[in-house]
Design a protein around this motif. Structure first.
Motif, PDB file in Angstrom:
ATOM      1  N   GLN A  57      -6.054   1.444   2.328  1.00  0.00           N
ATOM      2  CA  GLN A  57      -5.563   2.065   1.102  1.00  0.00           C
ATOM      3  C   GLN A  57      -4.079   2.393   1.216  1.00  0.00           C
ATOM      4  O   GLN A  57      -3.312   2.193   0.258  1.00  0.00           O
TER       5      GLN A  57
ATOM      6  N   THR B  66      -2.034   0.743   3.001  1.00  0.00           N
ATOM      7  CA  THR B  66      -1.372  -0.557   2.934  1.00  0.00           C
ATOM      8  C   THR B  66      -1.133  -0.962   1.488  1.00  0.00           C
ATOM      9  O   THR B  66      -0.044  -1.431   1.124  1.00  0.00           O
ATOM     10  N   ARG B  67      -2.153  -0.793   0.628  1.00  0.00           N
ATOM     11  CA  ARG B  67      -1.994  -1.160  -0.772  1.00  0.00           C
ATOM     12  C   ARG B  67      -0.984  -0.266  -1.482  1.00  0.00           C
ATOM     13  O   ARG B  67      -0.298  -0.715  -2.408  1.00  0.00           O
TER      14      ARG B  67
ATOM     15  N   PRO C 164       2.097  -2.964  -2.305  1.00  0.00           N
ATOM     16  CA  PRO C 164       1.135  -3.466  -3.288  1.00  0.00           C
ATOM     17  C   PRO C 164       1.250  -4.963  -3.542  1.00  0.00           C
ATOM     18  O   PRO C 164       0.282  -5.600  -3.933  1.00  0.00           O
TER      19      PRO C 164
ATOM     20  N   LYS D 243      -1.264  -7.466  -1.751  1.00  0.00           N
ATOM     21  CA  LYS D 243      -2.643  -7.669  -2.211  1.00  0.00           C
ATOM     22  C   LYS D 243      -2.681  -8.219  -3.647  1.00  0.00           C
ATOM     23  O   LYS D 243      -3.735  -8.279  -4.252  1.00  0.00           O
TER      24      LYS D 243
ATOM     25  N   ALA E 295      -1.327  -6.833  -6.169  1.00  0.00           N
ATOM     26  CA  ALA E 295      -1.363  -5.758  -7.173  1.00  0.00           C
ATOM     27  C   ALA E 295      -0.084  -5.753  -7.990  1.00  0.00           C
ATOM     28  O   ALA E 295       0.978  -6.190  -7.552  1.00  0.00           O
TER      29      ALA E 295
END
Length: 268
Positions: free
Chosen positions: A252, A254-255, A259, A262, A264
């Protein structure tokens, strides 16, 4: 006619339910008579749940708090040194062969072989205190993957961006700070995420050598010696849950930190 795909969380929940159902059926059929005396080698989920109630929260908190402490210390030491060596290689490229050899050696040395040696050097811990052997083995367990992941990420920087820094008089350290770290962030964070379960496993294994009185390792050892299979399984399941939670927490982060890694959307 179109079919809707189930969301990943639903698929995961179905998988967990199916796994527990299979475990329950096998414990009552195939492995019903496998064990020593009245102790079943594979208890049913109900027996494991009863074992949790019998042991109580305090038992698990007392043991897991020590092991998590050891794993966290080892994680910080191992990953910190790995990141330091990876950055040093970018500044002094001639050190890459030496650093990689050191990383490979730490990865190839069997823990069961080096554990007793570490115990002799560091000695047993005071009663109730974290084991130095467990901390060392946790650090050893994460060093290789973090070094390799970090180096691959740092080397993935765009060459034209590095050339721009050089044209404007920037040094290798400026390249590392302005370009390479940004490009390497997803790979570094992924390596740090993978290292979480490895650190916990290293700490548990270290407790088997460290002659500690409190921790997941000795708790599991005592349960094995007393043929308390529900407690052994209970400790194993909680260990997996703790490692998974740590893995998801770092994922989490990391995201949140990268972002784009991933896929995002980054808000303006």
């Amino acid at each position: 006619m179109t079919t809707k795909k189930l969301p990943p969380k639903a698929i995961g929940a179905i998988g967990v339910v199916a796994m527990f159902a299979a475990w329950w059926v096998l414990s009552l059929t195939v492995f019903a008579n496998v064990g020593v005396g009245d102790t079943k080698a594979i208890p049913s989920p109900i027996q494991v749940a009863s074992g949790y109630a019998e042991s109580g929260f305090q038992f698990y908190w007392r043991n897991f708090s020590v092991t998590i402490n050891e794993a966290a210390q080892g994680y910080l030491w191992g990953c910190g040194l790995a990141l330091l060596f990876a950055g040093l290689v970018l500044l002094v490229p001639k050190l890459e062969a030496l650093v990689m050899q050191l990383a490979v050696i730490t990865y190839c040395i069997p823990i069961v072989a080096i554990g007793p040696l570490v115990l002799i050097v560091l000695g047993p811990p005071p009663s109730g205190e974290p084991s130095g052997t467990a901390v060392f083995l946790a650090a050893l367990s994460v060093f290789f993957t973090t070094v390799v992941g970090s180096l691959l990420g740092l080397k993935s920087a765009d060459r034209s961006s590095l050339d721009v820094v050089t044209v404007y008089g920037g040094s290798k350290f400026t390249q590392l700070r302005k370009v390479r770290l940004v490009a390497a962030l997803p790979a570094i964070l992924t390596a740090l995420q993978i290292a979480v379960p490895a650190a916990f496993l290293g700490a548990v294994l270290g407790e088997f050598f460290g002659k500690v009185e409190v921790g997941v390792g000795p708790a599991m050892l005592f349960a094995q010696q007393s043929l308390n299979s529900p407690r052994v399984w209970g400790l194993a399941l909680v260990s997996g849950a703790v490692a998974l939670i740590g893995y998801l927490v770092v994922g989490q982060l990391t995201r949140m930190a990268a972002p784009w890694a991933k896929g995002a959307e980054v808000s303006a």
